[in-house]
Design a protein around this motif. Sequence first.
Motif, PDB file in Angstrom:
ATOM      1  N   CYS A  25      99.844  25.971  26.136  1.00 52.00           N
ATOM      2  CA  CYS A  25      98.790  25.049  26.559  1.00 52.00           C
ATOM      3  C   CYS A  25      98.688  25.039  28.072  1.00 52.00           C
ATOM      4  O   CYS A  25      99.552  25.554  28.783  1.00 52.00           O
ATOM      5  CB  CYS A  25      99.059  23.642  26.040  1.00 52.00           C
ATOM      6  N   VAL A  26      97.601  24.430  28.573  1.00 50.83           N
ATOM      7  CA  VAL A  26      97.342  24.330  29.997  1.00 50.83           C
ATOM      8  C   VAL A  26      96.602  23.027  30.249  1.00 50.83           C
ATOM      9  O   VAL A  26      95.888  22.515  29.367  1.00 50.83           O
ATOM     10  CB  VAL A  26      96.520  25.551  30.486  1.00 50.83           C
ATOM     11  N   LEU A  27      96.780  22.465  31.462  1.00 52.55           N
ATOM     12  CA  LEU A  27      96.131  21.212  31.847  1.00 52.55           C
ATOM     13  C   LEU A  27      95.111  21.470  32.941  1.00 52.55           C
ATOM     14  O   LEU A  27      95.115  22.519  33.595  1.00 52.55           O
ATOM     15  CB  LEU A  27      97.164  20.195  32.356  1.00 52.55           C
ATOM     16  N   SER A  28      94.226  20.478  33.164  1.00 50.12           N
ATOM     17  CA  SER A  28      93.285  20.546  34.277  1.00 50.12           C
ATOM     18  C   SER A  28      94.019  20.285  35.581  1.00 50.12           C
ATOM     19  O   SER A  28      95.126  19.733  35.602  1.00 50.12           O
ATOM     20  CB  SER A  28      92.160  19.521  34.090  1.00 50.12           C
ATOM     21  N   ASN A  29      93.403  20.699  36.674  1.00 46.80           N
ATOM     22  CA  ASN A  29      94.061  20.522  37.969  1.00 46.80           C
ATOM     23  C   ASN A  29      93.977  19.094  38.482  1.00 46.80           C
ATOM     24  O   ASN A  29      94.743  18.690  39.350  1.00 46.80           O
ATOM     25  CB  ASN A  29      93.453  21.471  38.999  1.00 46.80           C
ATOM     26  N   LEU A  30      93.049  18.308  37.961  1.00 48.46           N
ATOM     27  CA  LEU A  30      92.887  16.920  38.406  1.00 48.46           C
ATOM     28  C   LEU A  30      93.158  15.963  37.255  1.00 48.46           C
ATOM     29  O   LEU A  30      92.813  16.244  36.105  1.00 48.46           O
ATOM     30  CB  LEU A  30      91.471  16.681  38.946  1.00 48.46           C
ATOM     31  N   GLY A  31      93.750  14.810  37.607  1.00 50.13           N
ATOM     32  CA  GLY A  31      93.969  13.757  36.624  1.00 50.13           C
ATOM     33  C   GLY A  31      93.165  12.518  36.975  1.00 50.13           C
ATOM     34  O   GLY A  31      92.694  12.351  38.109  1.00 50.13           O
ATOM     35  N   TYR A  32      93.020  11.634  35.999  1.00 49.49           N
ATOM     36  CA  TYR A  32      92.194  10.432  36.183  1.00 49.49           C
ATOM     37  C   TYR A  32      92.969   9.220  35.686  1.00 49.49           C
ATOM     38  O   TYR A  32      93.580   9.251  34.618  1.00 49.49           O
ATOM     39  CB  TYR A  32      90.879  10.566  35.423  1.00 49.49           C
ATOM     40  N   SER A  33      92.926   8.150  36.485  1.00 48.68           N
ATOM     41  CA  SER A  33      93.674   6.935  36.134  1.00 48.68           C
ATOM     42  C   SER A  33      92.790   5.702  36.031  1.00 48.68           C
ATOM     43  O   SER A  33      93.295   4.590  35.934  1.00 48.68           O
ATOM     44  CB  SER A  33      94.771   6.682  37.181  1.00 48.68           C
ATOM     45  N   SER A  34      91.485   5.889  36.053  1.00 47.32           N
ATOM     46  CA  SER A  34      90.575   4.752  35.898  1.00 47.32           C
ATOM     47  C   SER A  34      89.168   5.298  35.651  1.00 47.32           C
ATOM     48  O   SER A  34      88.916   6.501  35.819  1.00 47.32           O
ATOM     49  CB  SER A  34      90.561   3.855  37.148  1.00 47.32           C
ATOM     50  N   GLY A  35      88.280   4.391  35.269  1.00 47.76           N
ATOM     51  CA  GLY A  35      86.875   4.763  35.129  1.00 47.76           C
ATOM     52  C   GLY A  35      86.593   5.612  33.903  1.00 47.76           C
ATOM     53  O   GLY A  35      87.335   5.623  32.913  1.00 47.76           O
TER      54      GLY A  35
ATOM     55  N   SER B  68      90.181   4.825  19.611  1.00 47.21           N
ATOM     56  CA  SER B  68      89.876   3.548  20.274  1.00 47.21           C
ATOM     57  C   SER B  68      91.147   2.734  20.427  1.00 47.21           C
ATOM     58  O   SER B  68      92.164   3.002  19.761  1.00 47.21           O
ATOM     59  CB  SER B  68      88.830   2.756  19.481  1.00 47.21           C
ATOM     60  N   ASP B  69      91.071   1.737  21.319  1.00 45.50           N
ATOM     61  CA  ASP B  69      92.213   0.846  21.578  1.00 45.50           C
ATOM     62  C   ASP B  69      93.463   1.626  21.997  1.00 45.50           C
ATOM     63  O   ASP B  69      94.590   1.269  21.635  1.00 45.50           O
ATOM     64  CB  ASP B  69      92.520  -0.013  20.341  1.00 45.50           C
ATOM     65  N   CYS B  70      93.260   2.695  22.761  1.00 45.48           N
ATOM     66  CA  CYS B  70      94.408   3.456  23.267  1.00 45.48           C
ATOM     67  C   CYS B  70      95.006   2.728  24.466  1.00 45.48           C
ATOM     68  O   CYS B  70      94.320   1.982  25.161  1.00 45.48           O
ATOM     69  CB  CYS B  70      93.976   4.861  23.678  1.00 45.48           C
ATOM     70  N   SER B  71      96.278   2.961  24.716  1.00 43.38           N
ATOM     71  CA  SER B  71      96.961   2.344  25.851  1.00 43.38           C
ATOM     72  C   SER B  71      97.283   3.441  26.862  1.00 43.38           C
ATOM     73  O   SER B  71      98.189   4.253  26.645  1.00 43.38           O
ATOM     74  CB  SER B  71      98.243   1.649  25.381  1.00 43.38           C
ATOM     75  N   PHE B  72      96.535   3.474  27.969  1.00 45.39           N
ATOM     76  CA  PHE B  72      96.754   4.464  29.027  1.00 45.39           C
ATOM     77  C   PHE B  72      97.488   3.792  30.186  1.00 45.39           C
ATOM     78  O   PHE B  72      97.027   2.776  30.706  1.00 45.39           O
ATOM     79  CB  PHE B  72      95.418   5.024  29.522  1.00 45.39           C
ATOM     80  N   THR B  73      98.605   4.383  30.580  1.00 44.48           N
ATOM     81  CA  THR B  73      99.378   3.828  31.691  1.00 44.48           C
ATOM     82  C   THR B  73      99.589   4.836  32.810  1.00 44.48           C
ATOM     83  O   THR B  73     100.062   4.472  33.885  1.00 44.48           O
ATOM     84  CB  THR B  73     100.754   3.342  31.192  1.00 44.48           C
ATOM     85  N   GLU B  74      99.274   6.112  32.565  1.00 48.13           N
ATOM     86  CA  GLU B  74      99.445   7.158  33.561  1.00 48.13           C
ATOM     87  C   GLU B  74      98.157   7.954  33.677  1.00 48.13           C
ATOM     88  O   GLU B  74      97.202   7.765  32.906  1.00 48.13           O
ATOM     89  CB  GLU B  74     100.602   8.084  33.170  1.00 48.13           C
TER      90      GLU B  74
END
Length: 529
Positions: free
Chosen positions: A392-402, A493-499
């Motif tokens: 697997c591979v990830l994107s170069n940017l991450g998002y923590s809001s919006g 839905s109703d996921c808990s994102f902390t990072e």
Amino acid sequence: MSAASCLLSEDQFLCCICLEVFTDPVSTPCGHNFCKNCITQHWNSSPLCECPVCKRKYYTRPELHVNTFISEMAAQFQLSAQQEASSSSTRRSEQQSAKPGEVLCDVCTGTKLKALKSCLVCLTSYCETHLQPHQTVSGLKRHQLIDPVKSLERRICSKHDKPLEMFCKTDQMCVCVVCSVSDHKRHDVVPLKEEYKVKKAGLVKKQAELQGMILKRLEKIQEVKRSVQLSKEEADRELEGGVQFFVDLMESIERGLDELTEAVKEKQRTAEKQAADVIKELEQEIFELTKRSSEMEQLSSSEDHLQFIHNFSSVKAVPPTKDWTNTSIHPPSYEGMVVRAVSQVEKKLNDQMKSLFEDELKRVQWYRCYAVLDPDTVHPRPPQYKGNDCRCVLSNLGYSSGRFYFEVTVDKWSTWTLGVTRKDNVKGQVQLSSSNGFWTLCLCSDGYVVSTEPAVHLSLRSKPVKVGVYVHYDEGLVCFYDVSTAALIYSFSDCSFTEKLYLFFSPWGHTQPTPQSGPPLTNPLRNDP
């Protein structure tokens, strides 16, 4: 005039109507005095002019004459009363005792009055009366006066009995002049007034900072209010669209039901009319046959041989009738009518849902982000590599809001996994599940599967060519769309994102091209071919 007014009482200057001191006094012909406005209003409210004092009646309104003498006396009396009231108020104010919490005069005996100033030389607080020597005596004028304060002894050095006029910056304390040249001789000592200016400047600066913090918070309040207003407007639009969709849907269902009901009833009416026509024709033949049977019975009972023979030929013939052997009425067939009606409603519903999904997809595409797969996050190939190992591979940017949205072309891979995850999730072997921080959609040998617990298998009408991934971080929402059909595939839905969340992709198959040779991401800055 003044002496005379002092001998008169207030009652002698009162109007008997308003019971106040005369204003513009006038006299009636009977010699009584009233305020001009009072007697005028009194007579205006009565059909007959009558003196309120002696009850003398005037059948024509008499002329009122200004009483100059009474007017001057009343004015003089009012002036004297005002001066007396002002003098009394001043005396009461001067003699007013101090309120709780206020600094008291240290010189007053009996009732303590409010202190006006405190003397740092005398260490005494004075009221206005006892302060006068400090304002008139030349020796006392040089004393330092301040606004009244309590505990003046705290302003005196307990060791040298001198005023605390200096400030030791080294020890951060107030000292007297003697202390500054003795105990604090080698310290950084400045006049108290100078330190006051410095600290006051610092306080002003700090106050400005506080005002800036207050301003920022007020701006934040406005920002929150604007956000709430935008949320309300968006909710109103969403509700309006939803209500309209369900209204159209109910109208379609009602229209389909009405059409089905009318079609069934029309078939039934046609069958009933056909049966009625047959019955009517049969009844007509029965009538004709019954009539001929009656004629035969009548002829058979006749004893007149000649009459019998004469009528026999016309009676014996059977009236013309229809052969009803092969005639039958079959009930109409209603099979398939409900299915066809439901199919029409379903088609209408599918059209409406397609339009709804297209609008929904257009809205989330506003949050499209540019992303590139990061080669540094490619999961290393295991030493003992197997064909079913997942890389697997990830994107170069991450998002923590919006909110953010990606589109990924997946038709070049026979198996794949797509979604979002945390960055630390690709450092070792881990099961793809939402509880482990993977919110993914997978095409595998078993079909389409989402990483719930337990896993959910999906049945899609068509194979997606391009998949859209929409994430609303703050709402804990992850949605997958079939971009070609604008259909919603699945929603977490109703996921808990902390990072921070990163786009996650795995081609699942070592014979297929890797993301390094060609990232399957749609560039939002250009159109895909």
